[in-house]
Design a protein around this motif. Structure first.
Motif, PDB file in Angstrom:
ATOM      1  N   LEU A 228      54.396  26.961  54.722  1.00 46.89           N
ATOM      2  CA  LEU A 228      53.597  27.379  53.568  1.00 46.89           C
ATOM      3  C   LEU A 228      52.118  27.070  53.774  1.00 46.89           C
ATOM      4  N   ARG A 229      51.830  25.894  54.297  1.00 45.07           N
ATOM      5  CA  ARG A 229      50.445  25.490  54.504  1.00 45.07           C
ATOM      6  C   ARG A 229      49.739  26.411  55.492  1.00 45.07           C
ATOM      7  N   LEU A 230      50.437  26.846  56.536  1.00 42.81           N
ATOM      8  CA  LEU A 230      49.817  27.690  57.551  1.00 42.81           C
ATOM      9  C   LEU A 230      49.368  29.029  56.978  1.00 42.81           C
ATOM     10  N   GLN A 231      50.095  29.546  55.996  1.00 42.18           N
ATOM     11  CA  GLN A 231      49.697  30.833  55.417  1.00 42.18           C
ATOM     12  C   GLN A 231      48.347  30.743  54.707  1.00 42.18           C
ATOM     13  N   ALA A 232      48.023  29.574  54.210  1.00 40.48           N
ATOM     14  CA  ALA A 232      46.743  29.397  53.524  1.00 40.48           C
ATOM     15  C   ALA A 232      45.573  29.445  54.503  1.00 40.48           C
ATOM     16  N   ILE A 233      45.828  29.229  55.782  1.00 42.48           N
ATOM     17  CA  ILE A 233      44.748  29.326  56.775  1.00 42.48           C
ATOM     18  C   ILE A 233      44.199  30.747  56.796  1.00 42.48           C
ATOM     19  N   ILE A 234      45.093  31.723  56.676  1.00 40.67           N
ATOM     20  CA  ILE A 234      44.649  33.118  56.659  1.00 40.67           C
ATOM     21  C   ILE A 234      44.095  33.493  55.288  1.00 40.67           C
ATOM     22  N   ILE A 281      41.050  29.135  63.983  1.00 45.52           N
ATOM     23  CA  ILE A 281      42.392  29.117  63.409  1.00 45.52           C
ATOM     24  C   ILE A 281      43.314  28.187  64.203  1.00 45.52           C
ATOM     25  N   LEU A 282      43.193  28.194  65.515  1.00 52.12           N
ATOM     26  CA  LEU A 282      43.998  27.264  66.316  1.00 52.12           C
ATOM     27  C   LEU A 282      43.696  25.815  65.940  1.00 52.12           C
TER      28      LEU A 282
END
Length: 428
Positions: A228-234, A281-282
């Motif tokens: 879930l947290r990774l989707q907020a990066i985008i 992003i990485l």
């Protein structure tokens, strides 16, 4: 009549042999780094056309060089490898091949990305140019690359001194068959294919009985929070004007419903269109994963492994304008603009390493009536199988003819006896 038309009016003389080669290659696909039969057949054909050939570069790569007087050196590239998929096209030349993959498993193999089209088109273009050397001057380098699907074929050829084995190219050109109207070509300057990075991330917990979660640190919950947290990066860290895709495609943990495991492994894929966005992003992925692990009380730091990486493909503006001008002259209204693609390729590793201007374009591979019937509100429906589908099968013609024409037209933008660029282009 211009040189391109003069040469390509002879296409019908090579068509039967080209189609036979394509069907044989489609029926006999080979996985990445295993393209031995394909490479041998390519080298045999190119030698018969009068090219100086060299095989085994980077394992199974092939180069073929034809010198034809003073002039520019043009590199044309095709990829050769296939995919571990069971073909379901129903074609009478469909693949029934199986092979052992790098992990030792027996898998079905098919040309589900059109590399067989690329090889056949480059063979056809090379033959036509070899048979009509009075229409051009310079040096033609045909490069047949292995292992594009694994993203390391170009790097393997470079590590095997590819650029020392061929004349220095003035320009590098490549193409790809895509869902779209067969007979049409399209290109664009600037970013055209995304970079791609695949990461394997292992997060650590403390296992135990499912009835006593208070005594554990559950890596499944931890991994879910990370997804879930990774989707907020985008959605919250990346500007809406910067295209980027982040997908968690695999998540594995545990063996039984009442056992809390001690680790979870997830695999994610990132696609971006600038080096700055890619790195940002990485870095954000690493930061978010480490923070969630700390929040969960993970007993040790997460493990990060990059197992696939594809470079960004950015078409040189002047080179692309020159090719686009040649396409417009030859194809007329069948030449158009290519949309930004979220697919990735490793072709650009070669020209970037050699500081060679390059451009990369697409050709349609779908029956025109089928494609147009499948377009609704600007979207292409499932009636048109995309690359990497077990149903992907470019219509034989005019796909092969168009791919051959595109390579000849693009090469002659430099090699033609009148090497001045088209009126609407700038010399590279």
């Amino acid at each position: 009549m211009a040189a391109t038309e003069q040469i390509l009016q002879h296409y019908e003389s090579i068509r039967p042999e080209q189609e036979d080669f394509y069907k044989d290659l489609h029926q006999n696909p080979e996985l990445s780094h295993q393209e031995h039969r394909t490479a041998a057949n390519v080298a045999r054909s190119m030698s018969s056309y009068g090219f100086q050939t060299e095989t085994g570069i980077g394992g199974t790569g092939v180069t073929a060089v034809l010198h034809n007087g003073n002039g520019p050196t043009v590199l044309l590239r095709a990829d050769m490898d296939a995919l571990p998929l069971q073909e379901r096209t129903g074609a009478d030349y469909a693949s029934t091949i199986t092979a052992q993959d790098q992990g030792g498993d027996r898998v079905p193999v098919m040309h589900a990305c059109g590399h067989d089209v690329h090889v056949a088109c480059l063979l056809g273009a090379s033959r036509l140019l070899a048979e009509h050397q009075d229409k051009w001057r310079g040096t033609l380098v045909a490069l047949f690359q292995p292992a594009e699907e694994t993203g390391d074929g170009a790097r393997g050829m470079l590590a095997d001194a590819l650029l020392d084995r061929i004349p220095p190219p003035d320009v590098a050109l490549a193409q790809h068959v895509l869902p779209g109207v067969s007979g049409h070509v399209a290109t664009r300057s600037g970013p055209v294919l995304s970079s791609a990075d695949s990461l394997r991330i292992t997060v650590h917990g403390r296992g135990g009985h499912g009835s006593m979660p208070q005594n554990t640190i559950d890596p499944v919950v931890l991994a879910a929070m990370i997804v879930l947290r990774l989707q907020a990066i985008i959605s919250r860290e990346t500007p809406p004007t910067e295209p980027a895709v982040l997908t968690v495609g695999s998540l594995h943990a545990g063996t039984k419903s009442n056992i809390i495991p001690d680790q979870a492994v997830m695999e994610l894929n990132l696609r971006t269109y600038t080096d700055a966005t890619r790195q940002r992003i990485l870095d954000s992925v690493r930061r978010a994963v480490q923070a969630e692990c700390a929040a969960s009380g993970s007993p040790k730091e997460p493990d990060f492994e990059t197992f696939d990486s594809f470079p960004l493909t950015v078409n040189d503006e002047a080179t692309t304008a020159r090719v686009a001008g040649a396409f417009s002259t030859y194809f007329g209204d069948r030449a158009g603009s290519l949309e930004l693609q979220t697919a990735s390729e490793d072709f650009s590793d070669i020209p970037r390493t050699g500081n060679i201007p390059y451009t990369y374009w697409g050709i349609g591979g779908t029956d025109p009536q089928t494609y147009r019937a499948a377009v609704r509100d600007g979207r292409v429906l499932d009636d048109v199988p995309a690359n990497h589908s077990p149903m992907f099968l470019p219509v034989l013609q005019p796909t092969l003819k168009t791919g051959t024409e595109a390579l000849v037209a693009a090469a002659l933008a430099w090699l033609g006896l009148d090497n001045s660029p088209p009126a609407n282009a700038t010399a590279s």
